[in-house]
Design a protein around this motif. Sequence first.
Motif, PDB file in Angstrom:
ATOM      1  N   LEU A 140       0.827  -1.219   0.000  1.00 14.61           N
ATOM      2  CA  LEU A 140       0.000   0.000   0.000  1.00 14.61           C
ATOM      3  C   LEU A 140       0.856   1.262   0.000  1.00 14.61           C
ATOM      4  O   LEU A 140       0.467   2.277  -0.579  1.00 14.61           O
ATOM      5  CB  LEU A 140      -0.926   0.013   1.218  1.00 14.61           C
ATOM      6  N   LYS A 141       2.009   1.199   0.643  1.00 14.53           N
ATOM      7  CA  LYS A 141       2.902   2.356   0.659  1.00 14.53           C
ATOM      8  C   LYS A 141       3.430   2.667  -0.744  1.00 14.53           C
ATOM      9  O   LYS A 141       3.842   3.790  -1.015  1.00 14.53           O
ATOM     10  CB  LYS A 141       4.077   2.105   1.603  1.00 14.53           C
ATOM     11  N   LEU A 142       3.404   1.653  -1.622  1.00 15.73           N
ATOM     12  CA  LEU A 142       3.892   1.841  -2.992  1.00 15.73           C
ATOM     13  C   LEU A 142       2.768   2.189  -3.971  1.00 15.73           C
ATOM     14  O   LEU A 142       3.016   2.281  -5.166  1.00 15.73           O
ATOM     15  CB  LEU A 142       4.596   0.565  -3.464  1.00 15.73           C
ATOM     16  N   ARG A 143       1.578   2.367  -3.483  1.00 15.01           N
ATOM     17  CA  ARG A 143       0.431   2.617  -4.365  1.00 15.01           C
ATOM     18  C   ARG A 143       0.674   3.815  -5.293  1.00 15.01           C
ATOM     19  O   ARG A 143       0.256   3.820  -6.442  1.00 15.01           O
ATOM     20  CB  ARG A 143      -0.825   2.848  -3.527  1.00 15.01           C
ATOM     21  N   GLN A 188      -0.619  -6.238  -9.476  1.00 16.87           N
ATOM     22  CA  GLN A 188       0.120  -6.519  -8.234  1.00 16.87           C
ATOM     23  C   GLN A 188      -0.740  -6.209  -7.007  1.00 16.87           C
ATOM     24  O   GLN A 188      -0.767  -6.980  -6.051  1.00 16.87           O
ATOM     25  CB  GLN A 188       1.421  -5.684  -8.188  1.00 16.87           C
ATOM     26  N   LEU A 189      -1.453  -5.095  -7.037  1.00 16.81           N
ATOM     27  CA  LEU A 189      -2.347  -4.765  -5.930  1.00 16.81           C
ATOM     28  C   LEU A 189      -3.478  -5.793  -5.824  1.00 16.81           C
ATOM     29  O   LEU A 189      -3.820  -6.245  -4.722  1.00 16.81           O
ATOM     30  CB  LEU A 189      -2.938  -3.366  -6.115  1.00 16.81           C
ATOM     31  N   LEU A 190      -4.034  -6.183  -6.957  1.00 18.32           N
ATOM     32  CA  LEU A 190      -5.117  -7.169  -6.940  1.00 18.32           C
ATOM     33  C   LEU A 190      -4.654  -8.538  -6.445  1.00 18.32           C
ATOM     34  O   LEU A 190      -5.408  -9.272  -5.818  1.00 18.32           O
ATOM     35  CB  LEU A 190      -5.743  -7.300  -8.340  1.00 18.32           C
ATOM     36  N   LEU A 192      -2.767  -9.095  -4.082  1.00 15.81           N
ATOM     37  CA  LEU A 192      -2.818  -9.066  -2.635  1.00 15.81           C
ATOM     38  C   LEU A 192      -4.221  -8.768  -2.113  1.00 15.81           C
ATOM     39  O   LEU A 192      -4.440  -8.702  -0.911  1.00 15.81           O
ATOM     40  CB  LEU A 192      -1.859  -8.015  -2.089  1.00 15.81           C
ATOM     41  N   GLY A 193      -5.157  -8.560  -3.036  1.00 15.20           N
ATOM     42  CA  GLY A 193      -6.516  -8.240  -2.610  1.00 15.20           C
ATOM     43  C   GLY A 193      -6.694  -6.796  -2.210  1.00 15.20           C
ATOM     44  O   GLY A 193      -7.673  -6.435  -1.593  1.00 15.20           O
ATOM     45  N   VAL A 194      -5.726  -5.959  -2.580  1.00 14.56           N
ATOM     46  CA  VAL A 194      -5.771  -4.528  -2.222  1.00 14.56           C
ATOM     47  C   VAL A 194      -6.409  -3.767  -3.369  1.00 14.56           C
ATOM     48  O   VAL A 194      -6.117  -4.017  -4.540  1.00 14.56           O
ATOM     49  CB  VAL A 194      -4.355  -4.007  -1.928  1.00 14.56           C
ATOM     50  N   ARG A 195      -7.269  -2.850  -3.027  1.00 15.26           N
ATOM     51  CA  ARG A 195      -7.962  -2.049  -4.027  1.00 15.26           C
ATOM     52  C   ARG A 195      -6.962  -1.190  -4.789  1.00 15.26           C
ATOM     53  O   ARG A 195      -6.112  -0.533  -4.213  1.00 15.26           O
ATOM     54  CB  ARG A 195      -9.009  -1.167  -3.356  1.00 15.26           C
ATOM     55  N   ALA A 196      -7.062  -1.250  -6.110  1.00 15.00           N
ATOM     56  CA  ALA A 196      -6.113  -0.497  -6.961  1.00 15.00           C
ATOM     57  C   ALA A 196      -6.482   0.963  -7.026  1.00 15.00           C
ATOM     58  O   ALA A 196      -7.556   1.373  -6.772  1.00 15.00           O
ATOM     59  CB  ALA A 196      -6.126  -1.094  -8.358  1.00 15.00           C
TER      60      ALA A 196
END
Length: 196
Positions: A140-143, A188-190, A192-196
């Motif tokens: 998330l810090k790299l979003r 890459q975000l997906l 991990l299940g992290v919202r893009a």
Amino acid sequence: MKWYADRPVRLAGQVIADLSAVAWVAVWIWVATTVHDWVLELRAPGDGLVNAGGSIRDVFTNAADKARGLPLVGGDLAGALGNGTRAGETLTSAGNAQIAVVQDSAFWLATAIVAVPVLFLLITWLPVRLHYARKAGNTLKLRDKPDLLALRALTSLSPRQLAKFDGDPAVAWRTGDTDVIDELARRQLLALGVRA
């Protein structure tokens, strides 16, 4: 650290895993409590010894007190009855010792019944959850840095996923193709299940 994914499917899996972990601990606590109660039922003979010893002690103590009042033989008779008092106290001590052993056994058995499954859970489930939380939090810090996310995607996505790109995604990343970089970062975000 980010404990839960944003994507519903992965989030549901994580919640189910966490609830299963809580249920696992609750079941073993229930089992340990039940076993503890069953083992404590073994203290009944000890309780019987304590009660019998107390009754014998009281009977002989009362008899010795009354015997002291008899002329001539009262002291000797009271002394002889005192041996019965000591026998009652010995029975009471034996009963208390048996009760202590049963209670200690019940406690340590219940502790072992809970500790082993909980340690197993901490060794298997907790590292997986911590790994995800750290990885998702760091990602998330790299979003706001799609180039780094894209580079990470090039090294972590499966060959099958990378083959879905038109052309070579590594070349597109090196040449600065923003569409491919953004798509790699999104994947890459997906992953991990992290919202893009």
